[in-house]
Design a protein around this motif. Structure first.
Motif, PDB file in Angstrom:
ATOM      1  N   SER A   1       0.808  -1.225   0.000  1.00 43.25           N
ATOM      2  CA  SER A   1       0.000   0.000   0.000  1.00 43.25           C
ATOM      3  C   SER A   1       0.842   1.277   0.000  1.00 43.25           C
ATOM      4  O   SER A   1       0.331   2.354  -0.256  1.00 43.25           O
ATOM      5  N   GLN A   2       2.128   1.139   0.335  1.00 38.25           N
ATOM      6  CA  GLN A   2       3.057   2.273   0.455  1.00 38.25           C
ATOM      7  C   GLN A   2       2.688   3.205   1.613  1.00 38.25           C
ATOM      8  O   GLN A   2       3.162   4.322   1.699  1.00 38.25           O
ATOM      9  N   ARG A   3       1.834   2.737   2.524  1.00 34.20           N
ATOM     10  CA  ARG A   3       1.427   3.555   3.674  1.00 34.20           C
ATOM     11  C   ARG A   3       2.423   3.396   4.824  1.00 34.20           C
ATOM     12  O   ARG A   3       2.869   2.298   5.128  1.00 34.20           O
ATOM     13  N   SER A   4       2.703   4.521   5.477  1.00 32.83           N
ATOM     14  CA  SER A   4       3.624   4.518   6.605  1.00 32.83           C
ATOM     15  C   SER A   4       3.055   3.730   7.772  1.00 32.83           C
ATOM     16  O   SER A   4       1.845   3.703   7.994  1.00 32.83           O
ATOM     17  N   GLN A   5       3.949   3.115   8.524  1.00 29.04           N
ATOM     18  CA  GLN A   5       3.583   2.336   9.707  1.00 29.04           C
ATOM     19  C   GLN A   5       4.237   2.984  10.937  1.00 29.04           C
ATOM     20  O   GLN A   5       3.999   4.140  11.201  1.00 29.04           O
ATOM     21  N   GLU A   6       5.065   2.236  11.601  1.00 29.64           N
ATOM     22  CA  GLU A   6       5.715   2.697  12.829  1.00 29.64           C
ATOM     23  C   GLU A   6       6.916   3.599  12.548  1.00 29.64           C
ATOM     24  O   GLU A   6       7.627   3.410  11.572  1.00 29.64           O
ATOM     25  N   LYS A   7       7.137   4.560  13.466  1.00 30.51           N
ATOM     26  CA  LYS A   7       8.337   5.386  13.406  1.00 30.51           C
ATOM     27  C   LYS A   7       9.507   4.595  13.989  1.00 30.51           C
ATOM     28  O   LYS A   7       9.325   3.745  14.857  1.00 30.51           O
ATOM     29  N   ARG A   8      10.690   4.905  13.526  1.00 24.05           N
ATOM     30  CA  ARG A   8      11.930   4.325  14.039  1.00 24.05           C
ATOM     31  C   ARG A   8      12.891   5.454  14.387  1.00 24.05           C
ATOM     32  O   ARG A   8      12.872   6.501  13.743  1.00 24.05           O
ATOM     33  N   ASP A   9      13.765   5.197  15.346  1.00 18.16           N
ATOM     34  CA  ASP A   9      14.822   6.150  15.654  1.00 18.16           C
ATOM     35  C   ASP A   9      16.041   5.904  14.773  1.00 18.16           C
ATOM     36  O   ASP A   9      16.805   6.810  14.482  1.00 18.16           O
ATOM     37  N   ARG A  10      16.204   4.631  14.371  1.00 24.07           N
ATOM     38  CA  ARG A  10      17.390   4.253  13.601  1.00 24.07           C
ATOM     39  C   ARG A  10      17.103   3.026  12.765  1.00 24.07           C
ATOM     40  O   ARG A  10      16.148   2.295  13.020  1.00 24.07           O
ATOM     41  N   VAL A  11      17.971   2.797  11.789  1.00 23.94           N
ATOM     42  CA  VAL A  11      17.885   1.595  10.962  1.00 23.94           C
ATOM     43  C   VAL A  11      19.293   1.289  10.453  1.00 23.94           C
ATOM     44  O   VAL A  11      20.097   2.197  10.230  1.00 23.94           O
ATOM     45  N   ALA A  12      19.583   0.012  10.304  1.00 22.54           N
ATOM     46  CA  ALA A  12      20.857  -0.426   9.732  1.00 22.54           C
ATOM     47  C   ALA A  12      20.580  -0.986   8.341  1.00 22.54           C
ATOM     48  O   ALA A  12      19.730  -1.861   8.180  1.00 22.54           O
ATOM     49  N   ALA A  13      21.277  -0.473   7.360  1.00 20.57           N
ATOM     50  CA  ALA A  13      21.151  -0.974   5.990  1.00 20.57           C
ATOM     51  C   ALA A  13      22.293  -1.949   5.746  1.00 20.57           C
ATOM     52  O   ALA A  13      23.372  -1.576   5.279  1.00 20.57           O
ATOM     53  N   ALA A  14      22.046  -3.205   6.101  1.00 22.04           N
ATOM     54  CA  ALA A  14      23.045  -4.254   5.904  1.00 22.04           C
ATOM     55  C   ALA A  14      23.045  -4.677   4.441  1.00 22.04           C
ATOM     56  O   ALA A  14      22.030  -4.555   3.755  1.00 22.04           O
ATOM     57  N   PRO A  15      24.171  -5.166   3.937  1.00 22.09           N
ATOM     58  CA  PRO A  15      24.212  -5.601   2.537  1.00 22.09           C
ATOM     59  C   PRO A  15      23.163  -6.676   2.259  1.00 22.09           C
ATOM     60  O   PRO A  15      22.950  -7.564   3.082  1.00 22.09           O
ATOM     61  N   PRO A  16      22.520  -6.606   1.092  1.00 21.51           N
ATOM     62  CA  PRO A  16      21.457  -7.552   0.782  1.00 21.51           C
ATOM     63  C   PRO A  16      21.945  -8.879   0.196  1.00 21.51           C
ATOM     64  O   PRO A  16      21.139  -9.763  -0.094  1.00 21.51           O
ATOM     65  N   GLN A  17      23.238  -9.025   0.003  1.00 20.18           N
ATOM     66  CA  GLN A  17      23.767 -10.266  -0.561  1.00 20.18           C
ATOM     67  C   GLN A  17      25.098 -10.607   0.088  1.00 20.18           C
ATOM     68  O   GLN A  17      25.754  -9.762   0.676  1.00 20.18           O
ATOM     69  N   GLU A  18      25.472 -11.874  -0.029  1.00 18.84           N
ATOM     70  CA  GLU A  18      26.715 -12.329   0.581  1.00 18.84           C
ATOM     71  C   GLU A  18      27.945 -11.795  -0.127  1.00 18.84           C
ATOM     72  O   GLU A  18      28.945 -11.499   0.496  1.00 18.84           O
ATOM     73  N   LEU A  19      27.872 -11.709  -1.437  1.00 21.74           N
ATOM     74  CA  LEU A  19      29.027 -11.295  -2.215  1.00 21.74           C
ATOM     75  C   LEU A  19      29.104  -9.767  -2.248  1.00 21.74           C
ATOM     76  O   LEU A  19      28.225  -9.104  -2.806  1.00 21.74           O
ATOM     77  N   LEU A  20      30.132  -9.222  -1.640  1.00 23.36           N
ATOM     78  CA  LEU A  20      30.324  -7.774  -1.571  1.00 23.36           C
ATOM     79  C   LEU A  20      31.509  -7.410  -2.451  1.00 23.36           C
ATOM     80  O   LEU A  20      32.658  -7.557  -2.050  1.00 23.36           O
ATOM     81  N   VAL A  21      31.223  -6.991  -3.671  1.00 19.34           N
ATOM     82  CA  VAL A  21      32.273  -6.722  -4.648  1.00 19.34           C
ATOM     83  C   VAL A  21      32.193  -5.277  -5.097  1.00 19.34           C
ATOM     84  O   VAL A  21      31.142  -4.808  -5.514  1.00 19.34           O
ATOM     85  N   ASP A  22      33.317  -4.579  -5.011  1.00 24.35           N
ATOM     86  CA  ASP A  22      33.377  -3.224  -5.529  1.00 24.35           C
ATOM     87  C   ASP A  22      34.311  -3.187  -6.737  1.00 24.35           C
ATOM     88  O   ASP A  22      34.975  -4.178  -7.067  1.00 24.35           O
ATOM     89  N   ARG A  23      34.343  -2.075  -7.399  1.00 24.23           N
ATOM     90  CA  ARG A  23      35.104  -1.937  -8.647  1.00 24.23           C
ATOM     91  C   ARG A  23      36.578  -2.311  -8.472  1.00 24.23           C
ATOM     92  O   ARG A  23      37.150  -3.023  -9.294  1.00 24.23           O
ATOM     93  N   GLU A  24      37.194  -1.825  -7.396  1.00 22.70           N
ATOM     94  CA  GLU A  24      38.616  -2.102  -7.164  1.00 22.70           C
ATOM     95  C   GLU A  24      38.866  -3.602  -7.002  1.00 22.70           C
ATOM     96  O   GLU A  24      39.867  -4.125  -7.475  1.00 22.70           O
TER      97      GLU A  24
END
Length: 189
Positions: free
Chosen positions: A83-106
Motif C-alpha cells: 500500500s506504500q502507507r507509513s507504519q511505525e516510526k523508528r529512531d534508527r535503521v541499519a542498511a546491511a548488505p542484501p547479498q553475501e558477495l560484496l564486490v566493488d570496482r577495485e
C-alpha cells in the motif's frame, strides 16, 4: 560469507537527526549491492523520490522510508510495500548488505585475472567472461555470481565465525544433514 570487517564496512547505520548527504547514501546503498528501483517491494531494493529514500534492508520485515530535510534525516518510518502507507516510526535503521558477495570496482579489477584463469580452466568463452567482468565493473552482479565468491572474495569466513566461541550448536537431524552434504558433493563432482 564476507568477513565481519567487510560486512561492517558495507553496513550503513542511519538515525533520525543524523547529517548525511542523500547522494552519499544512494552511493553507499548501490555499493553495498542494493538495486535501485522505482517502487520498493522486495528486500535489497531502494528507491529515491526527492528528499525521500525508501529502503528494504534484508533483515527487516518491512521496508523503511527515510525522509531528509536538506542533509539531515528528519524521520525514519516502516511502511507497507503493497500500500506504500507509513507504519511505525523508528529512531534508527541499519542498511546491511542484501547479498553475501560484496564486490566493488577495485576488487573486480584486482581479481579479474583470477576470474579469467578460472574461465580458461573451465573452457568458458572469452567474450562471455569479458562481458561478465564489464558488468561487474559497472556494479551489476548477475544471478549465480555467488559461484565466483571464492575467487572474487577469497577472504571469506564461515557463518560459524560470527558466533561467540562458547556457542552451543545443536544438529536437529544429522541423517538429513549428511544426505544433503553428500548430495552437494555429488553435484560438485
Amino acid at each position: 560469507v564476507p568477513t565481519r570487517k567487510r560486512l561492517r564496512a558495507h553496513t550503513t547505520e542511519l538515525q533520525v537527526g543524523q547529517t548525511l548527504d542523500r547522494d552519499v547514501l544512494i552511493e553507499k546503498l548501490a555499493t553495498a549491492g542494493y538495486s535501485r528501483v522505482a517502487i520498493v517491494e522486495d528486500p535489497g531494493e531502494f528507491a529515491v523520490r526527492g528528499g525521500i529514500v525508501d529502503l528494504f534492508s534484508p533483515h527487516l520485515e518491512l521496508p523503511c522510508r527515510i525522509e531528509f530535510f536538506d542533509d539531515e534525516i528528519e524521520s525514519i518510518r516502516d511502511f507497507d510495500a503493497a500500500s506504500q502507507r507509513s507504519q511505525e516510526k523508528r529512531d534508527r535503521v541499519a542498511a546491511a548488505p542484501p547479498q553475501e558477495l560484496l564486490v566493488d570496482r577495485e576488487q573486480v579489477v584486482a581479481r579479474a585475472d583470477a576470474v579469467r584463469a578460472l574461465a580458461i580452466e573451465q573452457e568458458n568463452d572469452d567474450r562471455e567472461i569479458e562481458e561478465l567482468l564489464d558488468a561487474m565493473l559497472r556494479g551489476s552482479l548477475p544471478p549465480g555470481i555467488e559461484a565466483l565468491g571464492p575467487v572474487l572474495q577469497p577472504e571469506q569466513e564461515s557463518v560459524l565465525d560470527y558466533l561467540p566461541d562458547d556457542t552451543l550448536i545443536l544438529i536437529d537431524d544429522p541423517t538429513a544433514g549428511k544426505q544433503r552434504l553428500e548430495k552437494y558433493f555429488d553435484e560438485a563432482e
